[in-house]
Design a protein around this motif. Sequence first.
Motif, mmCIF file in Angstrom:
data_model
loop_
_atom_site.group_PDB
_atom_site.id
_atom_site.type_symbol
_atom_site.label_atom_id
_atom_site.label_comp_id
_atom_site.label_asym_id
_atom_site.label_seq_id
_atom_site.Cartn_x
_atom_site.Cartn_y
_atom_site.Cartn_z
ATOM 1 N N ILE A 1 0.864 -1.183 0.000
ATOM 2 C CA ILE A 1 0.000 0.000 0.000
ATOM 3 C C ILE A 1 0.896 1.226 0.000
ATOM 4 C CG2 ILE A 1 -1.834 1.282 1.158
ATOM 5 C CD1 ILE A 1 -2.672 -1.295 2.568
ATOM 6 N N ASN A 2 0.561 2.199 -0.841
ATOM 7 C CA ASN A 2 1.231 3.501 -0.939
ATOM 8 C C ASN A 2 0.240 4.530 -0.408
ATOM 9 O OD1 ASN A 2 1.756 5.606 -3.849
ATOM 10 N ND2 ASN A 2 2.684 5.860 -1.857
ATOM 11 N N ILE A 3 0.650 5.282 0.625
ATOM 12 C CA ILE A 3 -0.219 6.233 1.312
ATOM 13 C C ILE A 3 0.446 7.602 1.324
ATOM 14 C CG2 ILE A 3 -1.309 6.783 3.543
ATOM 15 C CD1 ILE A 3 -0.841 3.702 4.184
ATOM 16 N N ALA A 4 -0.347 8.662 1.217
ATOM 17 C CA ALA A 4 0.150 10.029 1.414
ATOM 18 C C ALA A 4 -0.964 10.848 2.045
ATOM 19 C CB ALA A 4 0.600 10.656 0.097
ATOM 20 N N VAL A 5 -0.589 11.731 2.959
ATOM 21 C CA VAL A 5 -1.566 12.584 3.644
ATOM 22 C C VAL A 5 -1.176 14.046 3.472
ATOM 23 C CG1 VAL A 5 -2.133 10.828 5.370
ATOM 24 C CG2 VAL A 5 -0.333 12.489 5.865
ATOM 25 N N THR A 6 -2.144 14.909 3.714
ATOM 26 C CA THR A 6 -1.883 16.337 3.787
ATOM 27 C C THR A 6 -2.761 16.902 4.894
ATOM 28 O OG1 THR A 6 -1.688 18.397 2.537
ATOM 29 C CG2 THR A 6 -3.561 17.026 2.030
ATOM 30 N N GLY A 7 -2.228 17.895 5.627
ATOM 31 C CA GLY A 7 -2.953 18.500 6.732
ATOM 32 C C GLY A 7 -3.085 17.591 7.938
ATOM 33 N N SER A 8 -2.273 16.551 8.018
ATOM 34 C CA SER A 8 -2.416 15.533 9.070
ATOM 35 C C SER A 8 -1.133 15.239 9.830
ATOM 36 C CB SER A 8 -2.928 14.224 8.461
ATOM 37 O OG SER A 8 -4.153 14.425 7.804
ATOM 38 N N GLY A 9 -0.104 16.036 9.648
ATOM 39 C CA GLY A 9 1.134 15.810 10.390
ATOM 40 C C GLY A 9 1.905 14.574 9.980
ATOM 41 N N GLY A 10 1.752 14.153 8.732
ATOM 42 C CA GLY A 10 2.497 12.995 8.234
ATOM 43 C C GLY A 10 1.905 11.677 8.702
ATOM 44 N N SER A 11 2.438 10.580 8.147
ATOM 45 C CA SER A 11 1.948 9.241 8.488
ATOM 46 C C SER A 11 3.112 8.299 8.758
ATOM 47 C CB SER A 11 1.089 8.672 7.351
ATOM 48 O OG SER A 11 1.881 8.428 6.197
ATOM 49 N N ALA A 12 2.820 7.264 9.539
ATOM 50 C CA ALA A 12 3.735 6.135 9.739
ATOM 51 C C ALA A 12 2.861 4.894 9.664
ATOM 52 C CB ALA A 12 4.444 6.224 11.080
ATOM 53 N N ALA A 13 3.421 3.771 9.221
ATOM 54 C CA ALA A 13 2.606 2.584 9.032
ATOM 55 C C ALA A 13 3.468 1.325 9.074
ATOM 56 C CB ALA A 13 1.860 2.666 7.693
ATOM 57 N N ASN A 14 2.794 0.187 9.133
ATOM 58 C CA ASN A 14 3.471 -1.106 9.058
ATOM 59 C C ASN A 14 2.522 -2.113 8.431
ATOM 60 O OD1 ASN A 14 5.386 -3.100 9.288
ATOM 61 N ND2 ASN A 14 5.454 -3.118 11.517
ATOM 62 N N ALA A 15 3.098 -3.134 7.801
ATOM 63 C CA ALA A 15 2.319 -4.189 7.154
ATOM 64 C C ALA A 15 2.364 -5.458 7.991
ATOM 65 C CB ALA A 15 2.889 -4.475 5.760
ATOM 66 N N PHE A 16 1.225 -6.139 8.079
ATOM 67 C CA PHE A 16 1.137 -7.472 8.661
ATOM 68 C C PHE A 16 0.990 -8.407 7.474
ATOM 69 C CE2 PHE A 16 -0.626 -10.987 11.147
ATOM 70 C CZ PHE A 16 0.168 -10.915 12.284
ATOM 71 N N VAL A 17 1.898 -9.380 7.339
ATOM 72 C CA VAL A 17 1.982 -10.175 6.113
ATOM 73 C C VAL A 17 1.877 -11.671 6.392
ATOM 74 C CG1 VAL A 17 3.367 -8.425 4.922
ATOM 75 C CG2 VAL A 17 4.514 -10.262 6.173
ATOM 76 N N HIS A 18 1.563 -12.410 5.334
ATOM 77 C CA HIS A 18 1.529 -13.876 5.378
ATOM 78 C C HIS A 18 2.903 -14.392 5.799
ATOM 79 C CE1 HIS A 18 0.691 -17.997 4.154
ATOM 80 N NE2 HIS A 18 1.845 -17.965 3.507
ATOM 81 N N ASP A 19 2.913 -15.401 6.672
ATOM 82 C CA ASP A 19 4.153 -16.019 7.143
ATOM 83 C C ASP A 19 4.126 -17.492 6.771
ATOM 84 O OD1 ASP A 19 6.378 -16.995 8.453
ATOM 85 O OD2 ASP A 19 5.723 -16.384 10.457
ATOM 86 N N ALA A 20 4.896 -17.859 5.742
ATOM 87 C CA ALA A 20 4.910 -19.240 5.252
ATOM 88 C C ALA A 20 5.398 -20.222 6.316
ATOM 89 C CB ALA A 20 5.786 -19.337 4.006
#
Length: 168
Positions: free
Chosen positions: A60-79
């Motif tokens: 996922i590609n995310i961008a915000v404005t007027g929100s003080g920036g963003s931080a994120a993390n992905a939860f992914v499939h674990d084989a």
Amino acid sequence: MTAKPPQDTAATAVRRLAGSDPGGRHICYRVYLSGRGWQKPVCDGTLAGTTGQNKPIKSINIAVTGSGGSAANAFVHDAKSTSGRGKWEPQWTATIGNGKNNYIGSTSKSAPYMTGFAINIGSGQVCEIAKVHGYAWGGQDCADARPDFVFGGTLENTRWLEAVKFTV
């Protein structure tokens, strides 16, 4: 040879919105679908992804404005999971400023699909609604500014994220 136009990312979309609404709060995003690639960016509660097409989200590609920036993390499939749960990527992204691209997950051919994600912003509130394969749309969940965050998707290793909607 004709030069290709620059790729339309979440940041280019959110900057267009900010140009027409300089004091507004917006979030734009796009998803990378397995076997299909990047979709065009959408903003402010519009569906990104697919439903019922067997196309897991890998990034996922995310961008915000007027929100003080963003931080994120992905939860992914674990084989290698023995618990039936996926796993978090090794770390959250750095806080990415307003109008800039934030990426979670991976577009690598061998990368696992996402089952969920977490996101936060620096001011105001961020909300998400997620669609997980085999389930109905989840309800809207929201979080206040950092250090709060909101989780979307599932921890189940055998389910994948199909579609998302974000608002700020």
